[in-house]
Design a protein around this motif. Structure first.
Motif, mmCIF file in Angstrom:
data_model
loop_
_atom_site.group_PDB
_atom_site.id
_atom_site.type_symbol
_atom_site.label_atom_id
_atom_site.label_comp_id
_atom_site.label_asym_id
_atom_site.label_seq_id
_atom_site.Cartn_x
_atom_site.Cartn_y
_atom_site.Cartn_z
ATOM 1 N N PHE A 4 0.746 -1.222 -0.197
ATOM 2 C CA PHE A 4 0.108 0.114 0.072
ATOM 3 C C PHE A 4 0.768 1.279 -0.142
ATOM 4 O O PHE A 4 0.561 2.277 -0.686
ATOM 5 C CB PHE A 4 -0.771 0.059 1.251
ATOM 6 C CG PHE A 4 -1.775 1.354 1.409
ATOM 7 C CD1 PHE A 4 -2.810 1.502 0.328
ATOM 8 C CD2 PHE A 4 -1.624 2.248 2.357
ATOM 9 C CE1 PHE A 4 -3.733 2.617 0.328
ATOM 10 C CE2 PHE A 4 -2.406 3.148 2.324
ATOM 11 C CZ PHE A 4 -3.182 3.590 1.244
ATOM 12 N N ALA A 5 1.857 1.344 0.778
ATOM 13 C CA ALA A 5 2.737 2.455 0.991
ATOM 14 C C ALA A 5 3.610 2.629 -0.501
ATOM 15 O O ALA A 5 3.607 3.768 -0.941
ATOM 16 C CB ALA A 5 4.015 2.053 1.983
ATOM 17 N N ASP A 6 3.827 1.546 -1.086
ATOM 18 C CA ASP A 6 4.734 1.603 -2.283
ATOM 19 C C ASP A 6 3.638 2.041 -3.450
ATOM 20 O O ASP A 6 4.073 3.035 -4.462
ATOM 21 C CB ASP A 6 5.008 0.292 -2.769
ATOM 22 C CG ASP A 6 6.477 -0.100 -1.992
ATOM 23 O OD1 ASP A 6 7.024 0.765 -1.660
ATOM 24 O OD2 ASP A 6 6.613 -1.259 -1.920
ATOM 25 N N SER A 7 2.427 1.595 -3.516
ATOM 26 C CA SER A 7 1.362 2.143 -4.333
ATOM 27 C C SER A 7 1.221 3.486 -4.335
ATOM 28 O O SER A 7 0.910 4.541 -5.138
ATOM 29 C CB SER A 7 0.126 1.376 -4.207
ATOM 30 O OG SER A 7 0.617 -0.184 -4.299
ATOM 31 N N LEU A 8 1.096 3.913 -3.000
ATOM 32 C CA LEU A 8 0.831 5.613 -2.632
ATOM 33 C C LEU A 8 1.905 6.260 -2.974
ATOM 34 O O LEU A 8 1.745 7.377 -3.880
ATOM 35 C CB LEU A 8 0.478 5.522 -1.165
ATOM 36 C CG LEU A 8 0.298 6.986 -0.590
ATOM 37 C CD1 LEU A 8 -1.149 7.299 -1.421
ATOM 38 C CD2 LEU A 8 0.071 7.061 0.715
ATOM 39 N N LYS A 9 3.071 5.856 -2.922
ATOM 40 C CA LYS A 9 4.288 6.723 -3.474
ATOM 41 C C LYS A 9 4.509 6.858 -4.766
ATOM 42 O O LYS A 9 4.514 7.934 -5.373
ATOM 43 C CB LYS A 9 5.655 5.950 -2.978
ATOM 44 C CG LYS A 9 5.818 6.301 -1.656
ATOM 45 C CD LYS A 9 7.229 5.641 -1.031
ATOM 46 C CE LYS A 9 7.681 5.671 0.425
ATOM 47 N NZ LYS A 9 8.649 4.819 0.764
ATOM 48 N N LYS A 10 3.968 5.605 -5.526
ATOM 49 C CA LYS A 10 3.991 5.615 -6.996
ATOM 50 C C LYS A 10 2.723 6.695 -7.530
ATOM 51 O O LYS A 10 3.106 7.311 -8.454
ATOM 52 C CB LYS A 10 3.769 4.354 -7.477
ATOM 53 C CG LYS A 10 5.112 3.497 -7.323
ATOM 54 C CD LYS A 10 4.861 1.962 -7.861
ATOM 55 C CE LYS A 10 6.034 1.237 -7.571
ATOM 56 N NZ LYS A 10 5.877 -0.318 -8.143
ATOM 57 N N VAL A 15 1.228 11.474 -10.365
ATOM 58 C CA VAL A 15 0.263 12.919 -10.260
ATOM 59 C C VAL A 15 1.378 14.180 -10.228
ATOM 60 O O VAL A 15 1.215 15.154 -10.943
ATOM 61 C CB VAL A 15 -0.342 12.843 -8.885
ATOM 62 C CG1 VAL A 15 -1.082 14.364 -9.065
ATOM 63 C CG2 VAL A 15 -1.461 11.919 -9.152
ATOM 64 N N ALA A 16 2.403 14.116 -9.463
ATOM 65 C CA ALA A 16 3.392 15.087 -9.457
ATOM 66 C C ALA A 16 4.087 15.310 -10.791
ATOM 67 O O ALA A 16 4.238 16.576 -11.528
ATOM 68 C CB ALA A 16 4.503 15.097 -8.448
ATOM 69 N N ARG A 17 4.487 14.289 -11.620
ATOM 70 C CA ARG A 17 4.971 14.373 -13.063
ATOM 71 C C ARG A 17 3.927 14.835 -13.817
ATOM 72 O O ARG A 17 4.329 15.892 -14.842
ATOM 73 C CB ARG A 17 5.458 13.084 -13.408
ATOM 74 C CG ARG A 17 6.847 12.630 -12.912
ATOM 75 C CD ARG A 17 7.513 11.480 -13.614
ATOM 76 N NE ARG A 17 6.388 10.353 -13.502
ATOM 77 C CZ ARG A 17 6.463 9.361 -12.693
ATOM 78 N NH1 ARG A 17 7.560 9.129 -11.714
ATOM 79 N NH2 ARG A 17 5.479 8.280 -12.933
ATOM 80 N N LYS A 18 2.759 14.519 -13.794
ATOM 81 C CA LYS A 18 1.614 15.078 -14.568
ATOM 82 C C LYS A 18 1.563 16.663 -14.558
ATOM 83 O O LYS A 18 1.324 17.199 -15.461
ATOM 84 C CB LYS A 18 0.294 14.411 -14.395
ATOM 85 C CG LYS A 18 -0.539 14.551 -15.271
ATOM 86 C CD LYS A 18 -2.009 13.864 -14.914
ATOM 87 C CE LYS A 18 -3.160 13.997 -16.006
ATOM 88 N NZ LYS A 18 -4.263 13.392 -15.587
ATOM 89 N N GLU A 19 1.511 17.041 -13.246
ATOM 90 C CA GLU A 19 1.230 18.521 -12.976
ATOM 91 C C GLU A 19 2.544 19.048 -13.479
ATOM 92 O O GLU A 19 2.463 20.391 -14.072
ATOM 93 C CB GLU A 19 1.161 18.685 -11.474
ATOM 94 C CG GLU A 19 -0.270 18.377 -11.172
ATOM 95 C CD GLU A 19 -0.647 18.641 -9.499
ATOM 96 O OE1 GLU A 19 0.143 19.396 -9.100
ATOM 97 O OE2 GLU A 19 -1.619 18.279 -9.101
#
Length: 155
Positions: A4-10, A15-19
């Protein structure tokens, strides 16, 4: 829990890259236009420098002709630009540079200076130097422009 933590980080990274992608695209576009403007300005500066050099050389030739006729140069030592009392010294390197600037062969330079091509070779290699009595005439001829020098060699 680790997945879950890895999925959240990814997901956060995606989202950051997209913005950031939109902002980076705008910066890249600005950068490209600025680079092209800089290239255009460099070309303009180069053209202006060429014009300044051209006018400066033409001005220098006309002043030299007006202030010191050829008959007077043989009696007086040649001085550097506006510095009284400083003589121009003949060097092998100066001769090489001037010959390259004029685009002359050693034979053509010999005709210009009214010496043998062997003398030019010896002077450039540092094996000998011209007589002191000939140095003012040689320096005067080396200061000529390319067209004037070519006309003297052709004559």
């Amino acid at each position: 829990m680790t997945t879950f933590a890895d999925s959240l980080k990814k997901e956060i990274a995606r989202v950051a890259r997209k913005e950031l992608r939109e902002e980076i695209a705008a910066l890249r576009k600005t950068s490209v236009t600025q680079r092209s403007e800089i290239a255009a300005l460099k070309k303009q500066v180069k053209a202006v420098e060429a014009q300044v050099n051209k006018f400066g050389k033409a001005k220098g030739r006309t002043q030299a002709v007006r202030t010191a006729p050829a008959s007077d140069l043989s009696d007086t030592p040649i001085q550097t630009k506006g510095k009284p009392g400083r003589k121009v010294v003949f060097t092998a390197e100066r001769l090489k540079v001037q010959r390259a600037r004029l685009g002359f062969t050693q034979e053509q330079m010999a005709k210009l200076l009214e010496v043998s091509s062997l003398s030019i070779w010896k002077w450039e290699s540092g094996g000998s130097a011209p007589r002191a009595s000939r140095v003012p005439q040689i320096m005067q001829r080396l200061a000529l422009g390319k067209r004037e020098a070519e006309s003297l060699v052709a004559a």
